[in-house]
Motif scaffolding. Structure first.
Motif, PDB file in Angstrom:
ATOM      1  N   ILE A 149       0.798  -1.066  -0.015  1.00 45.52           N
ATOM      2  CA  ILE A 149       0.207  -0.079   0.204  1.00 45.52           C
ATOM      3  C   ILE A 149       0.762   1.330  -0.126  1.00 45.52           C
ATOM      4  O   ILE A 149       0.525   2.044  -0.540  1.00 45.52           O
ATOM      5  CB  ILE A 149      -0.961  -0.034   1.203  1.00 45.52           C
ATOM      6  CG1 ILE A 149      -1.817  -1.182   1.125  1.00 45.52           C
ATOM      7  CG2 ILE A 149      -1.772   1.344   1.223  1.00 45.52           C
ATOM      8  CD1 ILE A 149      -2.753  -1.392   2.453  1.00 45.52           C
ATOM      9  N   CYS A 188      -5.271  -9.316   0.470  1.00 42.85           N
ATOM     10  CA  CYS A 188      -4.021  -8.841   0.327  1.00 42.85           C
ATOM     11  C   CYS A 188      -2.757 -10.034  -0.007  1.00 42.85           C
ATOM     12  O   CYS A 188      -1.998  -9.893   0.639  1.00 42.85           O
ATOM     13  CB  CYS A 188      -3.476  -7.463   0.429  1.00 42.85           C
ATOM     14  SG  CYS A 188      -2.117  -6.944  -0.401  1.00 42.85           S
ATOM     15  N   PRO A 192      -2.769 -10.945  -4.878  1.00 46.15           N
ATOM     16  CA  PRO A 192      -3.723 -10.168  -4.245  1.00 46.15           C
ATOM     17  C   PRO A 192      -5.216 -10.075  -4.835  1.00 46.15           C
ATOM     18  O   PRO A 192      -4.904 -10.297  -5.981  1.00 46.15           O
ATOM     19  CB  PRO A 192      -3.295  -8.637  -4.140  1.00 46.15           C
ATOM     20  CG  PRO A 192      -1.958  -8.869  -5.249  1.00 46.15           C
ATOM     21  CD  PRO A 192      -1.741 -10.150  -5.600  1.00 46.15           C
ATOM     22  N   CYS A 194      -7.148  -7.671  -5.491  1.00 49.22           N
ATOM     23  CA  CYS A 194      -7.175  -6.242  -5.447  1.00 49.22           C
ATOM     24  C   CYS A 194      -8.747  -5.810  -5.914  1.00 49.22           C
ATOM     25  O   CYS A 194      -9.246  -4.752  -5.609  1.00 49.22           O
ATOM     26  CB  CYS A 194      -6.500  -5.659  -6.832  1.00 49.22           C
ATOM     27  SG  CYS A 194      -4.695  -5.988  -6.333  1.00 49.22           S
ATOM     28  N   CYS A 197     -10.528  -5.178  -2.858  1.00 49.36           N
ATOM     29  CA  CYS A 197      -9.868  -4.380  -1.736  1.00 49.36           C
ATOM     30  C   CYS A 197     -10.465  -3.026  -1.636  1.00 49.36           C
ATOM     31  O   CYS A 197     -10.617  -2.249  -2.563  1.00 49.36           O
ATOM     32  CB  CYS A 197      -8.527  -4.283  -2.199  1.00 49.36           C
ATOM     33  SG  CYS A 197      -7.362  -3.604  -0.986  1.00 49.36           S
ATOM     34  N   ARG A 200      -7.973  -0.100  -2.906  1.00 49.22           N
ATOM     35  CA  ARG A 200      -7.398  -0.075  -4.104  1.00 49.22           C
ATOM     36  C   ARG A 200      -6.900   1.263  -4.571  1.00 49.22           C
ATOM     37  O   ARG A 200      -5.703   1.283  -5.160  1.00 49.22           O
ATOM     38  CB  ARG A 200      -8.517  -0.696  -5.105  1.00 49.22           C
ATOM     39  CG  ARG A 200      -7.663  -1.400  -6.131  1.00 49.22           C
ATOM     40  CD  ARG A 200      -8.666  -2.261  -6.969  1.00 49.22           C
ATOM     41  NE  ARG A 200      -9.777  -1.413  -7.857  1.00 49.22           N
ATOM     42  CZ  ARG A 200     -10.234  -2.016  -8.674  1.00 49.22           C
ATOM     43  NH1 ARG A 200     -10.133  -3.099  -9.189  1.00 49.22           N
ATOM     44  NH2 ARG A 200     -11.166  -1.195  -9.360  1.00 49.22           N
ATOM     45  N   CYS A 203      -3.539   2.515  -3.169  1.00 46.91           N
ATOM     46  CA  CYS A 203      -2.606   1.465  -3.100  1.00 46.91           C
ATOM     47  C   CYS A 203      -1.395   1.588  -4.128  1.00 46.91           C
ATOM     48  O   CYS A 203      -1.918   1.618  -5.230  1.00 46.91           O
ATOM     49  CB  CYS A 203      -3.041   0.046  -3.149  1.00 46.91           C
ATOM     50  SG  CYS A 203      -1.769  -1.370  -3.014  1.00 46.91           S
ATOM     51  N   TYR A 205       0.999  -0.283  -4.943  1.00 48.39           N
ATOM     52  CA  TYR A 205       1.108  -1.817  -5.882  1.00 48.39           C
ATOM     53  C   TYR A 205       0.132  -1.616  -6.664  1.00 48.39           C
ATOM     54  O   TYR A 205       0.366  -2.363  -7.968  1.00 48.39           O
ATOM     55  CB  TYR A 205       1.112  -3.019  -4.697  1.00 48.39           C
ATOM     56  CG  TYR A 205       1.435  -4.295  -5.542  1.00 48.39           C
ATOM     57  CD1 TYR A 205       2.894  -4.596  -5.655  1.00 48.39           C
ATOM     58  CD2 TYR A 205       0.511  -5.011  -5.791  1.00 48.39           C
ATOM     59  CE1 TYR A 205       3.327  -5.667  -6.497  1.00 48.39           C
ATOM     60  CE2 TYR A 205       0.916  -6.225  -6.253  1.00 48.39           C
ATOM     61  CZ  TYR A 205       2.427  -6.651  -6.811  1.00 48.39           C
ATOM     62  OH  TYR A 205       2.480  -7.713  -7.375  1.00 48.39           O
ATOM     63  N   PHE A 206      -1.190  -1.434  -6.369  1.00 50.14           N
ATOM     64  CA  PHE A 206      -2.003  -1.762  -7.631  1.00 50.14           C
ATOM     65  C   PHE A 206      -1.890  -0.598  -8.723  1.00 50.14           C
ATOM     66  O   PHE A 206      -1.861  -0.831  -9.741  1.00 50.14           O
ATOM     67  CB  PHE A 206      -3.512  -1.298  -6.669  1.00 50.14           C
ATOM     68  CG  PHE A 206      -4.572  -1.284  -7.750  1.00 50.14           C
ATOM     69  CD1 PHE A 206      -5.164  -2.481  -8.231  1.00 50.14           C
ATOM     70  CD2 PHE A 206      -5.049  -0.217  -8.437  1.00 50.14           C
ATOM     71  CE1 PHE A 206      -5.974  -2.772  -8.964  1.00 50.14           C
ATOM     72  CE2 PHE A 206      -6.039  -0.376  -9.566  1.00 50.14           C
ATOM     73  CZ  PHE A 206      -6.494  -1.651  -9.880  1.00 50.14           C
TER      74      PHE A 206
HETATM   75  S1  SF4 Z   1      -5.153  -3.033  -3.946  1.00 49.20           S
HETATM   76 FE1  SF4 Z   1      -3.168  -3.203  -2.778  1.00 49.20          FE
HETATM   77  S2  SF4 Z   1      -3.587  -3.744  -0.788  1.00 49.20           S
HETATM   78 FE2  SF4 Z   1      -5.468  -4.022  -1.946  1.00 49.20          FE
HETATM   79  S3  SF4 Z   1      -5.377  -6.301  -2.545  1.00 49.20           S
HETATM   80 FE3  SF4 Z   1      -4.278  -5.073  -4.225  1.00 49.20          FE
HETATM   81  S4  SF4 Z   1      -2.188  -5.023  -3.779  1.00 49.20           S
HETATM   82 FE4  SF4 Z   1      -3.140  -5.581  -1.701  1.00 49.20          FE
END
Ligand code: SF4
Length: 244
Positions: A149, A188, A192, A194, A197, A200, A203, A205-206
């Motif tokens: 995140i 996650c 993940p 996503c 989530c 999202r 985040c 990573y997203f």
């Molecule tokens: S959006 Fe980010 S925190 Fe959420 S599941 Fe995907 S990688 Fe994990």
């Protein structure tokens, strides 16, 4: 890394997604939680919860466990894995509790991490849940989720603990850890989910990996994101789900 205000907003959303997050280990006393947490290393809480009722019946407190032999203890904890090392650690931990603390679990980080087999994560679990002392345990889920995140930025659990504790009020430390652990177990995951989530939009990573892959672009690695948190997921279920 996100500023404290954004970290708190992220945690508010995650708490709404996982209301009432708490440790899933079963215990009635600080001693029982200490034992259960040591057993949970490289195991699951569900597996530990299958083993501990009989274990706690046989060894009611530290004095009883301190007198146990590996030969008697190992079969009882066999299914949690690494049973020989865990049996040794539990017996030595109980002996130290009796010798140094009269059989009681001390309510201090310094004293807890002096006990055999007890590290910061285990100590924080026991402090936060059973002793009323705020603690923020950082396990592999907290490490992965917080780095993805962008509310923490390190491979080192101690550094991540410091970063999160600096951003979050003390009274939220234990809940924060429980929430991030639950999010790591349910949503996650290493691959993940996503699309399910709540954070999202916030985040890193997203935005830098999953969304770019969805658009057919090469993933960008966020600055300093640890390798474990940034594992590639091109073509994973999460990306396919995010495409929908
Ligand atoms: S959006 Fe980010 S925190 Fe959420 S599941 Fe995907 S990688 Fe994990």
């Amino acid at each position: 890394m996100k500023p404290a205000r954004e970290t708190l907003e992220v945690l508010d959303k995650l708490e709404s997604q996982h209301p009432g997050a708490d440790t899933e280990l079963h215990y009635k006393t600080p001693f029982q939680l200490l034992v259960a947490t040591i057993l949970s290393a490289q195991s699951t809480d569900a597996r530990v919860n299958m083993v501990t009722p009989a274990l706690f019946k046989r060894y009611r407190d530290a004095r009883a466990l301190a007198k146990a032999t590996p030969a008697a203890l190992e079969p009882q904890i066999h299914s949690t894995g690494f049973f020989r090392a865990k049996a040794r650690a539990l017996i030595r931990m109980a002996q130290a509790l009796v010798k140094q603390h009269g059989g009681e679990v001390p309510a201090s980080m310094d004293a807890l991490v002096e006990l055999p087999g007890v590290g910061r994560k285990t100590a924080n679990v026991v402090l936060g849940h059973a002793l009323g002392v705020p603690g923020l345990p950082v396990d592999r889920h907290v490490l992965r989720v917080a780095n993805r995140i962008g509310i923490a930025e390190s491979d080192d659990p101690v550094v991540v603990e410091q970063q999160l504790c600096a951003a979050v009020p003390k009274e939220r430390w234990t809940r924060t850890s429980d929430t991030l652990i639950l999010h790591g177990r349910r949503i996650c995951r290493p691959k993940p989910l996503c699309d399910q989530c709540a954070v999202r939009d916030e985040c890193d990573y997203f935005r830098l990996v999953v969304a770019r892959a969805r658009d057919g672009k090469a993933p960008k690695k966020p600055k300093k994101m640890p390798a474990k948190a940034a594992a590639p997921h091109r073509g994973s279920k999460s990306i396919r789900a995010a495409r929908r």
